[in-house]
Design an enzyme around this catalytic site. Sequence first.
Site, PDB file in Angstrom:
ATOM      1  N   GLY A 356       0.812  -1.147  -0.057  1.00 36.35           N
ATOM      2  CA  GLY A 356      -0.115  -0.021  -0.103  1.00 36.35           C
ATOM      3  C   GLY A 356       1.029   1.195  -0.164  1.00 36.35           C
ATOM      4  O   GLY A 356       1.942   1.113  -0.094  1.00 36.35           O
ATOM      5  N   CYS A 383       5.639  -5.887   0.815  1.00 42.38           N
ATOM      6  CA  CYS A 383       6.401  -4.514   0.325  1.00 42.38           C
ATOM      7  C   CYS A 383       6.091  -3.498   1.550  1.00 42.38           C
ATOM      8  O   CYS A 383       6.543  -3.343   2.285  1.00 42.38           O
ATOM      9  CB  CYS A 383       5.424  -4.141  -1.035  1.00 42.38           C
ATOM     10  SG  CYS A 383       6.336  -2.921  -1.964  1.00 42.38           S
ATOM     11  N   ARG A 464       9.082   2.990  -3.726  1.00 40.70           N
ATOM     12  CA  ARG A 464      10.013   4.047  -3.866  1.00 40.70           C
ATOM     13  C   ARG A 464      10.763   4.104  -2.663  1.00 40.70           C
ATOM     14  O   ARG A 464      11.828   4.742  -2.476  1.00 40.70           O
ATOM     15  CB  ARG A 464       9.123   5.447  -3.905  1.00 40.70           C
ATOM     16  CG  ARG A 464       8.416   5.792  -5.208  1.00 40.70           C
ATOM     17  CD  ARG A 464       7.841   6.994  -5.184  1.00 40.70           C
ATOM     18  NE  ARG A 464       6.620   7.086  -6.065  1.00 40.70           N
ATOM     19  CZ  ARG A 464       6.875   7.370  -7.338  1.00 40.70           C
ATOM     20  NH1 ARG A 464       8.104   7.433  -8.005  1.00 40.70           N
ATOM     21  NH2 ARG A 464       5.610   7.430  -8.093  1.00 40.70           N
ATOM     22  N   HIS A 509       7.122  -8.149  -4.789  1.00 38.81           N
ATOM     23  CA  HIS A 509       5.521  -8.728  -4.691  1.00 38.81           C
ATOM     24  C   HIS A 509       5.430 -10.228  -5.344  1.00 38.81           C
ATOM     25  O   HIS A 509       5.325 -10.458  -6.481  1.00 38.81           O
ATOM     26  CB  HIS A 509       4.739  -7.964  -5.764  1.00 38.81           C
ATOM     27  CG  HIS A 509       4.270  -6.581  -5.119  1.00 38.81           C
ATOM     28  ND1 HIS A 509       3.412  -6.090  -4.451  1.00 38.81           N
ATOM     29  CD2 HIS A 509       5.242  -5.461  -5.119  1.00 38.81           C
ATOM     30  CE1 HIS A 509       3.469  -4.946  -4.097  1.00 38.81           C
ATOM     31  NE2 HIS A 509       4.554  -4.500  -4.453  1.00 38.81           N
ATOM     32  N   GLU A 511       3.052 -12.167  -5.400  1.00 41.66           N
ATOM     33  CA  GLU A 511       1.786 -12.432  -5.965  1.00 41.66           C
ATOM     34  C   GLU A 511       1.660 -12.322  -7.181  1.00 41.66           C
ATOM     35  O   GLU A 511       0.958 -12.882  -7.949  1.00 41.66           O
ATOM     36  CB  GLU A 511       0.563 -11.670  -5.219  1.00 41.66           C
ATOM     37  CG  GLU A 511       0.831 -10.314  -5.345  1.00 41.66           C
ATOM     38  CD  GLU A 511       1.467  -9.349  -4.409  1.00 41.66           C
ATOM     39  OE1 GLU A 511       2.808  -9.866  -3.720  1.00 41.66           O
ATOM     40  OE2 GLU A 511       1.452  -8.076  -4.518  1.00 41.66           O
TER      41      GLU A 511
HETATM   42  N1  GLN Z   1       4.574   2.851  -0.157  1.00 42.41           N
HETATM   43  C1  GLN Z   1       5.654   1.838  -0.157  1.00 42.41           C
HETATM   44  C2  GLN Z   1       6.668   2.417  -1.111  1.00 42.41           C
HETATM   45  O1  GLN Z   1       6.565   3.023  -2.109  1.00 42.41           O
HETATM   46  C3  GLN Z   1       5.338   0.430  -0.593  1.00 42.41           C
HETATM   47  C4  GLN Z   1       4.634   0.224  -1.808  1.00 42.41           C
HETATM   48  C5  GLN Z   1       3.911  -1.167  -2.169  1.00 42.41           C
HETATM   49  O2  GLN Z   1       3.720  -1.567  -0.888  1.00 42.41           O
HETATM   50  N2  GLN Z   1       4.070  -1.492  -3.200  1.00 42.41           N
HETATM   51  O3  GLN Z   1       7.828   1.779  -0.852  1.00 42.41           O
END
Ligand code: GLN
Length: 537
Positions: A356, A383, A464, A509, A511
């Site tokens: 997220g 993540c 990021r 990820h 998934e």
């Molecule tokens: N917001 C976090 C980042 O940008 C995690 C991103 C994510 O969960 N896809 O590093």
Amino acid sequence: MNKPKYIFVTGGVTSSLGKGIVSASLARLLQAQGLNVSIQKLDPYINVDPGTLNPYEHGECYVTDDGAETDLDLGHYERFLSINTSQKNNITTGKIYQNVIEKERKGEFLGKTVQVIPHITNEIKENIRNLNNKNNLDIIITEIGGTVGDIESLPFLEAVRQVIYEEGPENSMVIHLTLIPYLSATGELKTKPTQHSVKTLMELGLKADVLVCRTEKVLSDEIKKKLALFCNVRFDCVIQSIDVDTIYDVPIKMMDEGLDKVTLEKFKIKESEPNLDKWKNFLHRLKNPAHQINIGLVGKYVELDDSYKSILESLIHAGAENEAKVNVNSIHSEYITKENISKNLRQLDGIIVAPGFGQRGLDGKILAVEYARVNNVPFLGICLGMQMAVIEYARNVKKMRYANSTEISEKCKDPVIDLMISQKEIINKGGTMRLGAWDCKIKKNTKSYKSYKKKLISERHRHRYEFNNNYSDRIFDDKFIIAGSNPDTKLVEIVENIDHPWFVGVQFHPEYKSSVYNPHPIFVNFVKASLKKYLNK
Ligand code: GLN
């Protein structure tokens, strides 16, 4: 075969009829005939890609190896076909216009007025054909997003008409997916909306070869005959697509209805015995689980299944592999509090903290990590979920009260999660995260190594922020360890709590890489650990 055959899948009556699943199912059946098949999705919206879209708008953003942020249907294509898609498999109106405008600026159309026809339609046609850039495809399936009659899909349908004209009707076909609504008041299935949408298709110069009809009730021969006559398709080309329990049933249902047969006939390809043993085996395991477990999915978009599509599907694959039915309990992280956490999470055999962006729901995610760590509940942080696992350990075990991510608090005292250096100068939001496949080297004697059974892996990313390596010594110890990192940059890819039955946080990820034929080892082992917890209750 050297020249590919083109199959176009259009939609009528309403959206969300499952064009992606029907396309992927047909592709699976054609693959089972030994054909080399790929699928692409043309999305008529103006965003260049769905990467900047909120999941509430368009569901999950799926990421390919080459770092394209794409429509979630590409996830279905990969899961059904075990193929790797790329940015060529998803094109939007925004992308088409961007390419045409770039060409115009370079002077490629010098002297000409640049117009929807022919320039936009030519660009669309090029992108359809370009899917076969390796010249190895027998079949290209192109799914057109939206429904016929939408203003924004007109150039796409015109391009389809031209491809059919150029390739010849013997080398192309149109499958129109439509809805046959059931009126309970009169107890009738109604064909009129389908007749209208086929008529709209005809006005655009396209003739449906096959109708795939979504329906809650069985279509009688009488209704099929009516549809065939009024929509100008052969009787055996009216294919019923009745609601099923699982999307993985659809290829078999489509085969029973003869969708593969009529497609092969149309292209004069000899039908052989389909090779679907592995698929049927998976379905058998899926439908005959020995156990049932409860996995909590803690996230902030949980109201909408599509937001976490790939995670949900990965759990289905991993469940079948472990002969366990995985009941996913969606838990809204915004509503988790210290007071209610035990009540909400007590019944769980495993906890996933979802990916997220942004502040909303983060406190609940950190509480969920703590709950999993302290109570020995198998845990998978993906993540942002991995980043929260680091923050939770820093705050609660290392007593760094102000540990945070600079995504949440730019000036926090202990930025244990920080913006990657490569991201610092970036202003544009679209397509600029660390995206796609990157390597990760795994330490031996970790849960990750036991899952993958190899040292070097490649996984897909979309972030990021990263673990701030300046904090390595203060955070990691003999219990909480770095289990995997990027061999070149040392970016932390996997953290594990080894003083726990199964506690893994991944910056990538997993998934995005689970499929029916290759369930992802991280999900398989997470479900295995959760099943073990369940059996030891
Ligand atoms: N917001 C976090 C980042 O940008 C995690 C991103 C994510 O969960 N896809 O590093």
